[in-house]
Write a protein that holds these residues in place. Sequence first.
Motif, PDB file in Angstrom:
ATOM      1  N   GLN A 179       0.843  -1.269   0.070  1.00 15.04           N
ATOM      2  CA  GLN A 179       0.012   0.065  -0.111  1.00 15.04           C
ATOM      3  C   GLN A 179       1.045   1.370   0.038  1.00 15.04           C
ATOM      4  N   GLN A 180       2.056   1.210  -0.026  1.00 15.79           N
ATOM      5  CA  GLN A 180       3.188   2.441  -0.280  1.00 15.79           C
ATOM      6  C   GLN A 180       3.039   3.394   0.829  1.00 15.79           C
ATOM      7  N   LEU A 213       2.535  -7.432  -5.543  1.00 14.77           N
ATOM      8  CA  LEU A 213       4.022  -7.752  -5.842  1.00 14.77           C
ATOM      9  C   LEU A 213       4.185  -9.230  -5.453  1.00 14.77           C
ATOM     10  N   ASP A 214       4.642  -9.822  -6.595  1.00 11.64           N
ATOM     11  CA  ASP A 214       5.025 -11.171  -6.511  1.00 11.64           C
ATOM     12  C   ASP A 214       6.593 -11.381  -6.778  1.00 11.64           C
ATOM     13  N   ALA A 215       7.174 -12.416  -7.015  1.00 12.11           N
ATOM     14  CA  ALA A 215       8.498 -12.887  -7.012  1.00 12.11           C
ATOM     15  C   ALA A 215       9.000 -12.023  -8.135  1.00 12.11           C
ATOM     16  N   THR A 235      12.029  -8.016  -5.625  1.00 18.33           N
ATOM     17  CA  THR A 235      13.479  -7.777  -5.626  1.00 18.33           C
ATOM     18  C   THR A 235      13.944  -6.536  -5.891  1.00 18.33           C
ATOM     19  N   ALA A 236      13.195  -5.858  -6.690  1.00 23.48           N
ATOM     20  CA  ALA A 236      13.532  -4.137  -7.229  1.00 23.48           C
ATOM     21  C   ALA A 236      13.264  -3.406  -6.136  1.00 23.48           C
ATOM     22  N   ILE A 237      12.386  -3.702  -5.167  1.00 27.30           N
ATOM     23  CA  ILE A 237      12.030  -2.889  -3.975  1.00 27.30           C
ATOM     24  C   ILE A 237      12.661  -3.281  -2.847  1.00 27.30           C
ATOM     25  N   GLY A 255      11.429  -0.222   4.599  1.00 25.75           N
ATOM     26  CA  GLY A 255      11.513   0.461   5.934  1.00 25.75           C
ATOM     27  C   GLY A 255      11.960   1.750   5.839  1.00 25.75           C
ATOM     28  N   SER A 256      12.206   2.337   4.603  1.00 26.90           N
ATOM     29  CA  SER A 256      12.375   3.921   4.399  1.00 26.90           C
ATOM     30  C   SER A 256      11.632   4.386   3.535  1.00 26.90           C
ATOM     31  N   TYR A 257      11.538   3.861   2.094  1.00 24.49           N
ATOM     32  CA  TYR A 257      10.578   4.586   1.075  1.00 24.49           C
ATOM     33  C   TYR A 257       9.548   3.486   0.846  1.00 24.49           C
ATOM     34  N   ARG A 258       9.684   2.241   1.149  1.00 24.86           N
ATOM     35  CA  ARG A 258       8.809   1.266   0.719  1.00 24.86           C
ATOM     36  C   ARG A 258       8.321   0.502   2.172  1.00 24.86           C
TER      37      ARG A 258
END
Length: 323
Positions: free
Chosen positions: A273-274, A307-309, A313-315, A320-323
């Motif tokens: 949920q960003q 978000l699946d496999a 990985t990209a995020i 903990g900071s931006y995601r």
Amino acid sequence: MSFKGLSYAAAAGLMGASLLCSTAMAQSVGPDEQVTATMIIYLDPSVQFFNPVVQGARDAAEAFNVSLDVQYANNDPVRQTDLIESATAAGVDGIAVAISSSDAFDDSICAAVEQGIIVIGFNNDDLEGADGNCRQAYVGMNEEASGYELGLRMIDAFGLQEGDVVFNPREIPEATFAVARGGGIERAMGEHGIIVESVRAGLDPAEAQNIMTQFLIANPDVKAVFGTGSVTSTVGAGAIRDAGVDVPFAGFDLAVEIANAVESGEMFATMDQQPYLQGYHPIAQIAMAARYGLTPTDVDTGQGAFLDASRITAIKDLIGSYR
């Protein structure tokens, strides 16, 4: 909020005040003056999900010259009401508040709005949206739609069918996020004749994992597991391992443990949920409404949430900071 029981005049006045607040904002702070805002989080600082929320709020406060006070209600509706009323009494320019109950905060939020304070809901909203609360905008995921999407994806990916039983433990079953997300999952399952079983898992990770494990041991016919929030989604893979069963699992939110489970295949996917945006947008909008009279606007932070496999990985490094 319901107008039932109010006199016609009182109800009309409240509706009119709400409409006025939603359609026209008055400039209350000069372009170079500092804006004051209080952010109220319904849980406590130990819940890591809210770290990116606070990061976003503080970044917006720095960018828009806002004096920001972050408060935690520790999952206590009485304390949360007191925090809203204290901010109102202090005369802050804006309040950003997680509306974790559809009823508990109606009066205090309406009182703040009637005093001219900008109130923006974030992360959790009244189940009736703007029709149920005086808040002037909501920044967050469409919880019910996300639960429904996740349910349909699990049905399609794993061939769930009529008569199957799925397990959807909920940290705080009465919280608006749990009612909405769980309701979306139930809608998807109900359309296919699939039965949803649920329990109260609580907010303590170890306790939640044990509760989920014991349920899975006692109910070996379960065909899939859905986490509802960050706690059940973080410990779900461990509960499935501890129970010695092999069933697909999906959930909500981001944590390192969740990302690892998705990468390893122990978890099918998570709905993000960003939260950074849930902190940034309310504070930025409070500043712009106070300085320029700009009307606060709803923001759906759950777009592209799946978000699946192939995407996790990209995020992962930003969790903990931006995601």
